[in-house]
Scaffold this active site. Structure first.
Site, short mmCIF file in Angstrom:
data_model
loop_
_atom_site.label_atom_id
_atom_site.label_comp_id
_atom_site.label_asym_id
_atom_site.label_seq_id
_atom_site.Cartn_x
_atom_site.Cartn_y
_atom_site.Cartn_z
N ASP A 67 0.73 -0.91 0.22
CA ASP A 67 0.01 -0.09 0.15
C ASP A 67 0.83 1.01 0.08
O ASP A 67 2.24 1.16 0.37
CB ASP A 67 -0.57 -0.15 0.93
CG ASP A 67 -0.70 -1.04 2.40
OD1 ASP A 67 1.16 -0.06 2.63
OD2 ASP A 67 -0.76 -1.41 3.34
N ASN A 136 -7.98 -3.85 14.60
CA ASN A 136 -9.27 -4.19 14.23
C ASN A 136 -9.04 -5.46 12.73
O ASN A 136 -10.49 -5.59 12.29
CB ASN A 136 -9.96 -2.98 12.82
CG ASN A 136 -9.31 -2.87 12.25
OD1 ASN A 136 -8.43 -3.31 11.89
ND2 ASN A 136 -9.88 -1.37 11.33
N HIS A 138 -7.69 -5.48 10.50
CA HIS A 138 -7.07 -5.65 8.85
C HIS A 138 -5.77 -6.13 8.78
O HIS A 138 -4.77 -5.85 9.19
CB HIS A 138 -7.56 -3.84 8.80
CG HIS A 138 -6.25 -2.77 8.74
ND1 HIS A 138 -6.43 -1.64 9.47
CD2 HIS A 138 -5.35 -3.13 8.84
CE1 HIS A 138 -4.84 -1.41 9.91
NE2 HIS A 138 -4.06 -2.16 9.54
N GLU A 143 -9.92 -2.69 5.12
CA GLU A 143 -10.62 -2.22 6.47
C GLU A 143 -11.69 -3.51 6.67
O GLU A 143 -12.72 -4.02 6.29
CB GLU A 143 -11.30 -1.03 6.87
CG GLU A 143 -10.39 -0.19 6.98
CD GLU A 143 -8.94 0.33 7.91
OE1 GLU A 143 -9.28 -0.75 8.56
OE2 GLU A 143 -9.01 0.92 7.58
C1 F6R Z 1 1.05 -1.79 5.83
C2 F6R Z 1 0.34 -2.54 6.00
C3 F6R Z 1 -0.74 -2.31 7.30
C4 F6R Z 1 -0.03 -2.86 8.79
C5 F6R Z 1 -0.73 -2.41 9.98
C6 F6R Z 1 0.00 -3.01 10.78
O1 F6R Z 1 1.62 -1.56 5.02
O2 F6R Z 1 -0.51 -3.21 5.05
O3 F6R Z 1 -1.56 -2.99 7.66
O4 F6R Z 1 0.36 -3.84 8.70
O5 F6R Z 1 -1.44 -1.34 10.08
O6 F6R Z 1 0.94 -1.80 11.39
P1 F6R Z 1 2.13 -2.13 12.91
O7 F6R Z 1 2.80 -3.11 12.23
O8 F6R Z 1 2.78 -0.85 12.68
O9 F6R Z 1 1.39 -1.97 14.03
#
Ligand code: F6R
Length: 242
Positions: A67, A136, A138, A143
């Protein structure tokens, strides 16, 4: 879905790097699916170490990131482009043009999304996809409520995701409201998936992922339908799993 218990963050990162090492040994031209965020930083530093020790090379590999924030220039220090350069790419031997990240400044985001899916397909598809998980549930920026079928798309970020990412920005207003993300349909096409979780903040998500049902209300649950998905979680993240 397989579960590997790690003692702590370092152990989780080493175990994940070991899976990347094996993948690269088996196929030098591997297509790697990469993530950003706090959880995966340790994997990148382990991989950089392996590279510096001469144990791994990415010279023939390609990568696709999950992303990028929409409306954010590559050069912005908060862009995922900058993150990847800093954490991983600039310390290794990837051929620069083989590191793909969605273009957050594309004039036509819809077009950019289909271009991205096409590029992944043309590259032969992702061999090994690295994922983190949101509190959550994701994955990528898919989401709760996102269709399991969807390809790369433009998405509005939920308030909880914006809050979780606010730590990287000076003020909340600077946290982007939209992103381009690989869709769950895109992620599920990867041949192998490794999801990492570390710390008590992820414990409830890992508990739900392990015990809960498959539902679009909890995006990561789709991994139960994947033939080769592995969770690597540390002790704190596993506190809800017996
Ligand atoms: C990042 C992504 C997100 C993260 C997720 C966890 O490229 O796609 O799904 O993997 O938000 O983020 P952290 O590791 O910062 O808790």
């Amino acid at each position: 879905m397989k579960l590997i218990a790690a003692a702590d963050y370092r152990d989780m990162s080493k175990k994940a790097a070991g899976i990347f090492l094996k993948q690269m040994e088996q196929k030098r031209q591997s297509v790697l699916g990469l993530a950003t965020g706090g959880t995966v930083k340790g994997v990148y530093s382990e991989l950089v170490e392996l590279f510096l020790e001469g144990k791994i090379s990415f010279a023939e590999a390609a990568s696709f990131n999950l992303d990028e924030y929409f409306g954010m220039k590559k050069e912005d220090p908060n862009s995922y482009f900058s993150y990847m350069q800093e954490q991983f790419f600039s310390h290794t031997d990837f051929a620069g043009e083989s590191n793909y990240i969605p273009d957050g400044t594309a004039a036509d985001p819809i077009d950019e999304c289909s271009r991205y899916d096409r590029l992944i397909e043309q590259s032969g598809g992702v061999d090994l996809q690295l994922l983190g998980i949101g509190e959550n549930g994701h994955i990528g920026f898919n989401e709760p409520g996102t269709s399991f079928e969807i390809g790369t798309h433009l998405v509005g970020l939920t308030e909880s995701t914006r809050q979780a990412n606010a730590r990287y920005f000076e003020v909340m207003e600077q946290v982007p409201k939209e992103a381009i993300t690989m869709g769950i349909g895109t992620i599920m096409k990867s041949r192998k998936i490794v999801l990492l979780a570390s710390g008590g903040k992820k414990a409830a998500a890992i508990e739900q992922l392990w015990y809960g049902k498959v539902t679009e209300d909890f995006p990561a649950s789709v991994l139960k339908l994947h033939p080769d998905a592995t969770i690597i979680a540390d002790e704190e993240a596993l506190s809800g799993v017996r």
